[in-house]
Enzyme design. Sequence first.
Site, mmCIF file in Angstrom:
data_model
loop_
_atom_site.group_PDB
_atom_site.id
_atom_site.type_symbol
_atom_site.label_atom_id
_atom_site.label_comp_id
_atom_site.label_asym_id
_atom_site.label_seq_id
_atom_site.Cartn_x
_atom_site.Cartn_y
_atom_site.Cartn_z
ATOM 1 C CG ASN A 34 -2.020 1.038 1.139
ATOM 2 O OD1 ASN A 34 -2.996 0.811 0.412
ATOM 3 N ND2 ASN A 34 -1.877 2.152 1.826
ATOM 4 C CB SER A 130 -20.317 -7.639 -8.023
ATOM 5 O OG SER A 130 -21.496 -7.250 -7.347
ATOM 6 C CE LYS A 184 -18.969 -4.728 -9.743
ATOM 7 N NZ LYS A 184 -19.133 -3.323 -9.375
ATOM 8 C CG HIS A 187 -23.456 -6.371 -11.413
ATOM 9 N ND1 HIS A 187 -23.242 -5.455 -10.391
ATOM 10 C CD2 HIS A 187 -23.805 -7.533 -10.794
ATOM 11 C CE1 HIS A 187 -23.463 -6.034 -9.229
ATOM 12 N NE2 HIS A 187 -23.804 -7.285 -9.444
ATOM 13 C CG ASN A 188 -22.042 -1.654 -10.420
ATOM 14 O OD1 ASN A 188 -21.984 -2.862 -10.242
ATOM 15 N ND2 ASN A 188 -21.176 -0.826 -9.891
ATOM 16 C CD GLU A 191 -25.540 -2.531 -6.940
ATOM 17 O OE1 GLU A 191 -25.207 -1.546 -6.244
ATOM 18 O OE2 GLU A 191 -24.731 -3.409 -7.313
#
Length: 479
Positions: A34, A130, A184, A187-188, A191
Amino acid sequence: MSARAQIGVTGLAVMGRNLARNFARHGYTVAVHNRSYAKTASLIADHGSDGDFIPSESMADFVASLAQPRKVVIMVKAGAPTDAVIAELVPLLDEGDIVIDAGNAHFPDTIRREAALKEVGLHFVGTGVSGGEEGALNGPSIMPGGSAESYQWLGPILEDISAKVDGVPCCTYVGPNGAGHFVKMVHNGIEYADMQLIAEAYDLLKQGLGATAPEIGEIFAEWNKGDLESFLIEITADVLQHTDAETGKPFVDIILDRAEQKGTGRWTVQNALDLGVPITGIAEATFARALSGSVPQRTAAAGVLVGDAGAWEVTDREAFIEDVRLALYASKVVAYSQGFDQIAAASEEFGWNIDRGAMARIWRGGCIIRARFLNRITEAYERDENLALLLADPYFTEKVGEGVSAWRRIVSLAALNGVPTPAFASSLSYYDGVRAERLPANLIQAQRDFFGAHTYQRVDKPGVFHTEWSLDRSETQES
């Protein structure tokens, strides 16, 4: 440093941290990094017992700890932060290494990055993930794009850590370059529609029955035992039955009614416009969030705009609840049908060859829109992989048909009583539009030809025509 990590994760906020833990729990040696080493140290201190981690303070040490071909998962914010990490990472990699962007990147950025990394011999895998932080830890739905070759190396690992339904991994190769992030994104978008439809159903039950949040929560819990069974219905029941500790009121009643968004719904609608695909349910859900946050407009309208709505009196409580349930189910099917149409259109536009049945299959578990009827969608595309319209599959034709009269009653009652149902109403309007034998677009084409000589086609003979509107109104056939 020995190069023994099988996979690496850089970016250890909640999602990256949990994804790294998921890899470790499945027996993989995981390199972790990180920008701020404190998060790396925190991961090792708090969850080092999850498995074998190799922490690094520098990007160079992080890369050196990875076995070749190196597999690096980037879990940072989309946009410029992702580009910055890629710029730092790429000079340290060798030909054949794999860079995986598992954030919510916009698919055109993924296409750009994949092409740039290919030029230097690297694989770039734009991967949709997801399931939120819980899914990242315990098994998400995973949608990787990129080269088929990269999936040979990466696929088994991702399938291993993904959610499983009936023993089948909720992960599969989606298609080249931006295909994974595109799926994706859709998909959202679905959603967004699903959440808006559930919110409208809640509002209808509240307005029509005068029911309390806990009472509506009980209704949703009952619905979750049948065809509507899904993650979103389940958590809705839970939220509605939760009590605010500070006030003792239903938790949902103390939340400000302004929904936010991070951009994927907006991207979905923008792309649908580019492709010419009507995703009306998703669009209305996105605009409903925008309306909820339109404070100056809502303030100006409050107490000023005339509603002229009736006093809603439901005489048969159980029949009304069933009507809302049926309308919700039908509207949800429309949202999914439109989303899969968008996937099909983009697949053709970009040459991705996406298997829509496989997408339905990997959405059955791990992801936010996981639902019982995704099994039915999978079966529909197994019956006909080239299905032009999900609504036209025999199963959904029958199931939605059973609820059409209820759907009409609910939308009509909502309009008469001044309750906004943009997603319910637009979904019904789409349903009627797509099934209509003839639409009024013929008049629009005549208008376009009148003011702009845009031409038209006739129903009685082939060809393209134009009428000389400003002259003698004779018709000419265009070449």
